[in-house]
Motif scaffolding. Structure first.
Motif, PDB file in Angstrom:
ATOM      1  N   ARG A  32      -5.404  -1.744  -6.698  1.00 16.31           N
ATOM      2  CA  ARG A  32      -6.584  -1.340  -5.927  1.00 16.31           C
ATOM      3  C   ARG A  32      -6.439   0.117  -5.516  1.00 16.31           C
TER       4      ARG A  32
ATOM      5  N   ASN B 105      -2.925   0.462  -3.819  1.00  4.73           N
ATOM      6  CA  ASN B 105      -2.269  -0.828  -3.613  1.00  4.73           C
ATOM      7  C   ASN B 105      -1.585  -1.237  -4.910  1.00  4.73           C
TER       8      ASN B 105
ATOM      9  N   HIS C  68     -13.788  -9.533   0.810  1.00  7.88           N
ATOM     10  CA  HIS C  68     -12.844  -8.449   1.072  1.00  7.88           C
ATOM     11  C   HIS C  68     -11.508  -9.053   1.492  1.00  7.88           C
TER      12      HIS C  68
ATOM     13  N   ASP D 239     -13.258   1.041  -0.821  1.00 10.06           N
ATOM     14  CA  ASP D 239     -12.649   0.725  -2.108  1.00 10.06           C
ATOM     15  C   ASP D 239     -13.358   1.497  -3.214  1.00 10.06           C
TER      16      ASP D 239
ATOM     17  N   SER E 216     -13.759   0.663  -6.124  1.00  8.40           N
ATOM     18  CA  SER E 216     -14.533  -0.255  -6.959  1.00  8.40           C
ATOM     19  C   SER E 216     -15.836  -0.700  -6.317  1.00  8.40           C
ATOM     20  N   ASN E 217     -16.040  -0.405  -5.030  1.00 11.54           N
ATOM     21  CA  ASN E 217     -17.255  -0.823  -4.331  1.00 11.54           C
ATOM     22  C   ASN E 217     -18.360   0.200  -4.617  1.00 11.54           C
TER      23      ASN E 217
ATOM     24  N   TRP F 234       0.833  -1.189   0.000  1.00 17.17           N
ATOM     25  CA  TRP F 234       0.000   0.000   0.000  1.00 17.17           C
ATOM     26  C   TRP F 234       0.870   1.243   0.000  1.00 17.17           C
TER      27      TRP F 234
END
Length: 286
Positions: free
Chosen positions: A118, A283, A165, A260, A262-263, A97
């Motif tokens: 990510r 990430n 997750h 996230d 993407s969520n 990260w």
């Protein structure tokens, strides 16, 4: 001369050195380089800790696990310590990260064969004008978490709610107990939604961060989840509002959360609740 030490548990002196290095990096970069979970591992052990030394001075630190973190002290950058830490971490798949979407991290990642995999957003909103009231589904009430009583039930709901997750869904009793022992832990802000039989159906765990630099004290949506096996329409929204109401009533003027990118469902919920993107963590994976 660069020397790398690898260990699964740091000495007290090494803990102090790593946290001091992280603090100096924050002063230089404007963002703290270690996540809460890594700080807990620094203090309590677990995972793999790599320390890069220039003579007797700690120049760099990396935490290596399923997903790790790497930071080099400002005075020792561009001297090969980051590359040496990556080499010590091994040749296989790695993920790190980077806190803050910084150009330096992007260049270092690309140079070493990592790709952007990510994106985690920190979102914030003001609580000074928060007037919403929670409307719970029929048969559901909210009570505070009870230490020594609710751990196993919470772990079960958490693992189901975050089954896909990569970090949250894998929490163990040790992970929970570590946080229960932290100074910030407050069961009154750990809200559990239960049915008429006191079965846990959802939760909103809030956290309060003390003032830091230019930031006031911050209330956080720390973890929010609904049991997919007992889904009740509107419970996620109701729990979100209940937790924010708790933070506002406690005098907090700002709220934050991490989600996230993407969520989409969660991002849409938080935008409807008035949150906007404040900071980005990335990430990188190899």
């Amino acid at each position: 001369m660069t020397m790398i030490r690898s260990t699964d548990r740091l000495t007290a002196a090494e803990v102090a050195d790593v946290l001091a290095l992280a603090a100096s990096a924050e002063l230089s970069d404007g963002v703290y380089p270690l996540s809460e979970d890594v700080v807990l591992r620094v203090r309590n052990g677990g995972g793999r800790h790599l320390l890069s030394y220039a003579d007797d001075a700690l120049a760099g630190y990396a935490f290596v696990d399923d997903s790790g973190e790497l930071v080099v002290a400002p005075d020792f950058r561009r001297q090969g310590h980051g590359t040496a830490l990556l080499a010590a971490a091994g040749d296989g798949p790695l993920a790190f990260w980077a806190h803050g979407d910084e150009p330096g991290a992007q260049v270092f990642a690309e140079k070493n064969g990592f790709v952007r995999a990510r994106v985690l957003w920190q979102m914030r909103r003001s609580l000074t004008d928060f007037t919403a009231e929670s409307v719970l589904p029929e048969g559901v009430t909210i009570r505070a978490f009870s230490v020594g009583h609710d751990e196993e039930a919470w772990l079960g709901v958490n693992s189901r709610a975050f089954a896909h997750h990569p970090e949250q869904g894998r929490w163990t009793l040790d992970d929970l107990r570590l946080r229960e022992a932290e100074p910030w832990f407050d069961p009154a802000g750990f809200l559990l939604a239960v049915d008429i039989e006191d079965t846990l159906v959802g939760f909103h765990w809030t956290k309060v961060h003390p003032p830091s630099g230019d930031d006031p004290a911050l209330g956080e949506i720390y973890v929010l989840g609904v049991d997919p096996g007992g889904h009740r329409k509107g419970l996620g929204v109701a729990l979100s509002i209940a937790g924010l109401r708790h933070l506002a009533d406690a005098g907090l003027t700002q709220a934050q959360l991490y989600v996230d990118e993407s969520n989409t469902a969660a991002v849409n919920l938080y935008r409807k609740l008035g949150f906007a993107v404040y900071k980005t963590d990335v990430n990188y994976q190899r």
